[in-house]
Motif scaffolding. Structure first.
Motif, mmCIF file in Angstrom:
data_model
loop_
_atom_site.group_PDB
_atom_site.id
_atom_site.type_symbol
_atom_site.label_atom_id
_atom_site.label_comp_id
_atom_site.label_asym_id
_atom_site.label_seq_id
_atom_site.Cartn_x
_atom_site.Cartn_y
_atom_site.Cartn_z
ATOM 1 N N GLU A 557 -6.632 -17.380 -1.969
ATOM 2 C CA GLU A 557 -7.552 -16.448 -2.624
ATOM 3 C C GLU A 557 -8.218 -15.522 -1.602
ATOM 4 N N LYS A 558 -8.600 -16.073 -0.445
ATOM 5 C CA LYS A 558 -9.182 -15.244 0.613
ATOM 6 C C LYS A 558 -8.167 -14.222 1.124
ATOM 7 N N ARG A 559 -6.909 -14.677 1.268
ATOM 8 C CA ARG A 559 -5.861 -13.763 1.735
ATOM 9 C C ARG A 559 -5.638 -12.630 0.744
ATOM 10 N N GLN A 560 -5.622 -12.977 -0.560
ATOM 11 C CA GLN A 560 -5.425 -11.959 -1.597
ATOM 12 C C GLN A 560 -6.578 -10.965 -1.617
ATOM 13 N N ARG A 561 -7.823 -11.476 -1.428
ATOM 14 C CA ARG A 561 -8.976 -10.569 -1.396
ATOM 15 C C ARG A 561 -8.899 -9.624 -0.198
ATOM 16 N N ARG A 562 -8.448 -10.169 0.934
ATOM 17 C CA ARG A 562 -8.321 -9.340 2.132
ATOM 18 C C ARG A 562 -7.259 -8.257 1.933
ATOM 19 N N LEU A 563 -6.112 -8.657 1.358
ATOM 20 C CA LEU A 563 -5.047 -7.685 1.099
ATOM 21 C C LEU A 563 -5.501 -6.624 0.110
ATOM 22 N N SER A 564 -6.230 -7.064 -0.918
ATOM 23 C CA SER A 564 -6.733 -6.124 -1.921
ATOM 24 C C SER A 564 -7.699 -5.132 -1.298
ATOM 25 N N SER A 565 -8.563 -5.651 -0.414
ATOM 26 C CA SER A 565 -9.525 -4.785 0.266
ATOM 27 C C SER A 565 -8.808 -3.782 1.158
ATOM 28 N N GLU A 566 -7.772 -4.252 1.887
ATOM 29 C CA GLU A 566 -7.018 -3.356 2.754
ATOM 30 C C GLU A 566 -6.303 -2.280 1.945
ATOM 31 N N THR A 567 -5.765 -2.676 0.777
ATOM 32 C CA THR A 567 -5.082 -1.716 -0.094
ATOM 33 C C THR A 567 -6.043 -0.659 -0.605
ATOM 34 N N GLU A 568 -7.252 -1.095 -1.002
ATOM 35 C CA GLU A 568 -8.263 -0.149 -1.481
ATOM 36 C C GLU A 568 -8.673 0.818 -0.379
ATOM 37 N N ASN A 569 -8.802 0.294 0.853
ATOM 38 C CA ASN A 569 -9.173 1.156 1.980
ATOM 39 C C ASN A 569 -8.095 2.210 2.245
ATOM 40 N N LYS A 570 -6.819 1.777 2.126
ATOM 41 C CA LYS A 570 -5.721 2.720 2.331
ATOM 42 C C LYS A 570 -5.716 3.795 1.254
ATOM 43 N N LYS A 571 -6.014 3.366 -0.003
ATOM 44 C CA LYS A 571 -6.076 4.328 -1.105
ATOM 45 C C LYS A 571 -7.187 5.347 -0.867
ATOM 46 N N THR A 572 -8.335 4.832 -0.367
ATOM 47 C CA THR A 572 -9.474 5.716 -0.102
ATOM 48 C C THR A 572 -9.132 6.720 0.991
#
Length: 658
Positions: A557-572
């Motif tokens: 779950e922590k890994r998925q949250r980190r990946l999701s956060s990284e994806t959002e940052n890339k989108k931004t």
């Protein structure tokens, strides 16, 4: 982590000050209470105190009155002797083991049956409002005003919001839904919600984890650890005891023992106490034998015997006679031959009401493996066991059972037995004698060691409680001597002592085990891997016990949250570097600004009208007029708010694209 226990020492010449501080900290004081039913004494002369911040667990064998003690404190029953006192103004909530809901009423209607001051005010307000809407005459207007004032006085508005929010956290949104339409787990969630709202000072919890899934149990543990409230809980969930409680009360052999620590500390100190008791017993036994020899040598007619020595002998005799008998039953299964082919699940799928419960699941069982089954309430755990047992047919796929398999299946439902049969006769119909560890027990002896008294053995099945019926069903599955055993929530209604016996049996069980349980401690001790029900009916096989699965799940779950956060940052970043396509128009931004000003004005108007209605200084005509204004203002507020949400979403999308 268990919260630290507060030790307070007051040294003061001002006795009144010290007394006031102690009374403030002392929430509940139980003095010498006793309770009997017929000729059976549950407990006698029990005394204890619970202070502010204490989180206390009460441990005892089934049938020794744990729930009765909670009912006495909650004033639902009275002790035969003794008393219970509590601090003035103490707010106590009680989660009972049995969920006494009216199944034909809605959640809201059951809420009104709880009869605390907030729910009584809510019920009265709803009734007054309904009457006023039908006929806004002077009497109904006055009644509505009184009901509104009462809602303010007891905090009923906040109570209603807390309940709705809490039930929403638990996934329950439709409060008009009939209680009978909810599952057992959902009904337990309603009970937990009612027990944990209203800002109680003190909580009484009777088996709170029964019928709850792991997520709810973890929520409850987190809530209790974050809260400063005091707690008295009866539970067999040993991880719950370890994670939440800082004090253990144990009733053993009609005595109350106090341990200032969590469950691990209790186990350590209990072992020390029993070792010391054994040493003291052996010393008493040695002295008893010596004194008995002296008593026998003295001539009967001699009147000069030492009275004090005779009295001491009588006391020693009492100590010996009250020595606790070790009635623990160690159960080992007799080896039943299990062939190479055991049981195969081949591409099984099952749906109910177009909801996929099990999706194309296959598995081949191997010798002596012990599998735990976990998942949210209603996900299909019991359905899987019923399909394996042949009680339910799958929509697709099939089950193949080996010829040497002897299946035992303990279900959550009650045993199907003749209600006019006696308990002992039901066991005799399965086995007249039970062989355990080279010893042979009669049906009656075996029942007694499973906490069925000789009187209870002669009771008719129809007269047993729900917990007693389930315990009897569990016992019957064991004495069948199966080599493929399935257990569906076997820990409900069992005390910790019986659980330890059951766990030892399952650890040494020579066969395959499939167990559905919310008892994390048992899953860790017994199981070598876990079937995990996930979304869309998928079942994953995790090798390892529950704690190992939980650690792996948390890391993922922590890994998925980190990946999701990284994806959002890339989108931004991509959004920032992308040329602007379209911006919100001046007209849209202007209208948004106008709506925000309008919302602020309407909120202010609404507050002013509410204050006037709550002032108690208005005439009937003014109340009617302001009530109409309130309704008009609220309608305008809702319309403006809905337009603001739609426009805000549209502007936000345009800004993201630009």
């Amino acid at each position: 982590m268990t919260p630290p226990t507060l030790f307070l020492i007051i040294i003061s010449k001002n006795n009144t000050f010290a007394q006031n501080i102690t009374q403030e900290l002392n929430y509940i004081q139980v003095e010498n209470i006793s309770k009997s039913f017929g000729f059976t004494t549950l407990f006698s002369d029990v005394s204890f105190g619970i202070f502010k911040g204490d989180k206390v667990a009460l441990i005892a064998k089934n049938g020794t009155g744990k729930s009765t003690i909670l009912n006495i404190i909650a004033k639902k029953t009275s002790p035969d002797t003794g008393s219970v006192s509590m601090r003035n103004g103490l707010k106590v909530n009680y989660l009972e083991q049995a969920q006494n809901f009216n199944q034909d009423l809605s959640i809201t209607e059951n809420l009104y049956l709880t009869k605390n001051e907030q729910t009584l005010a809510l019920k009265n307000y709803k009734s007054a409002l309904k009457a006023y809407n039908l006929d806004a005459n002077a009497e109904n207007t006055e009644n509505l005003q009184h009901a509104t004032n009462k809602m303010d006085a007891v905090g009923a508005w906040e109570y209603e919001i807390q309940l709705t929010t809490r039930l929403g956290e638990f996934g329950i949104y439709d409060l008009d839904q009939k209680m009978k339409e909810l599952s057992g787990g959902q009904q337990k969630k309603v009970s937990v919600a009612l027990a944990t709202i209203g800002n109680p000072d003190f909580l009484l919890l009777d088996e709170p984890t029964n019928h709850l899934d792991f997520e709810m149990i973890e929520w409850l543990e987190d809530y209790l650890n974050r809260s400063t409230l005091s707690l008295l809980v009866v539970t067999h969930d040993r991880y719950f005891l370890n994670n939440v409680c800082n004090t253990i009360f144990e009733i053993d052999n009609n005595q109350l023992y106090t341990y200032k620590g969590n469950y691990s500390y209790y186990l350590e100190k209990k072992a020390e106490r029993e070792a010391n008791d054994q040493i003291a017993y052996e010393k008493s036994l040695s002295m008893y034998k010596s004194e008995l020899e002296w008593i026998r040598k003295m001539p009967k007619a001699r009147g000069t015997k030492s009275k004090s020595r005779i009295d001491s002998f009588a006391q020693l005799e009492d100590k010996i006679s009250y020595k606790k008998t070790d009635n623990e039953l160690i159960i080992e299964s007799t080896q039943q031959y299990l062939g190479k082919k055991i049981l195969e699940i081949n591409n099984v799928s099952k749906s109910f009401d177009n909801k996929l419960i099990i999706n194309d699941f296959s598995y081949i069982f191997k010798r002596n493996e012990k599998i735990g089954v976990i998942g949210l309430n209603g996900c299909g755990k019991s359905t899987l066991l019923n399909i394996i047992a042949g009680k339910i047919k799958p929509d697709k796929g099939n089950i193949t059972v080996g010829q040497t398999v002897v299946m035992g299946y303990y279900t959550q439902s009650f045993l199907e037995a003749d209600k006019n049969l006696k308990v002992e006769d039901i066991v005799k119909s399965v086995a007249e004698e039970i062989k355990i560890n080279d010893r042979t027990f009669s049906a009656s002896q075996f029942l007694y060691r499973f906490n069925f008294s000789y009187a209870m053995q002669q009771a008719f099945y129809s007269n047993l409680s729900g917990g007693e019926k389930r315990r009897l069903n569990l016992l019957l599955q064991i004495i069948k001597n199966p080599n493929f055993l399935m257990l569906d929530e076997p820990t409900n209604d069992l005390d910790i002592y019986t659980l330890q016996i059951l766990e030892d049996y399952l650890i040494n069980f020579k066969g395959c085990l499939l167990i559905v349980s919310h008892d994390r401690f048992m899953l860790d001790r017994v199981c070598d891997h876990i079937f995990v029900f996930s979304e869309n009916g998928n079942i994953k096989d995790h090798y390892g016990n529950y704690t190992q699965y939980y650690i792996a799940k948390t890391k993922e779950e922590k890994r998925q949250r980190r990946l999701s956060s990284e994806t959002e940052n890339k989108k931004t970043e991509a959004t920032v570097s992308t040329p602007k396509v379209r911006k919100p128009t001046y007209k849209q931004l202007k209208r948004l600004e106008e709506l925000e000003e309008l919302l602020h004005k309407l909120e202010t108007d609404k507050d002013e009208i509410t204050n006037k209605l709550s002032s108690g200084n208005l005439s009937n005509e003014e109340i009617i007029e302001f009530s109409k204004q309130f309704e008009e203002t609220e309608n305008q507020l809702n319309e403006a708010y809905n337009e603001w949400i739609e426009l805000s979403d549209e502007i936000q999308k345009l800004e993201i694209r630009s």
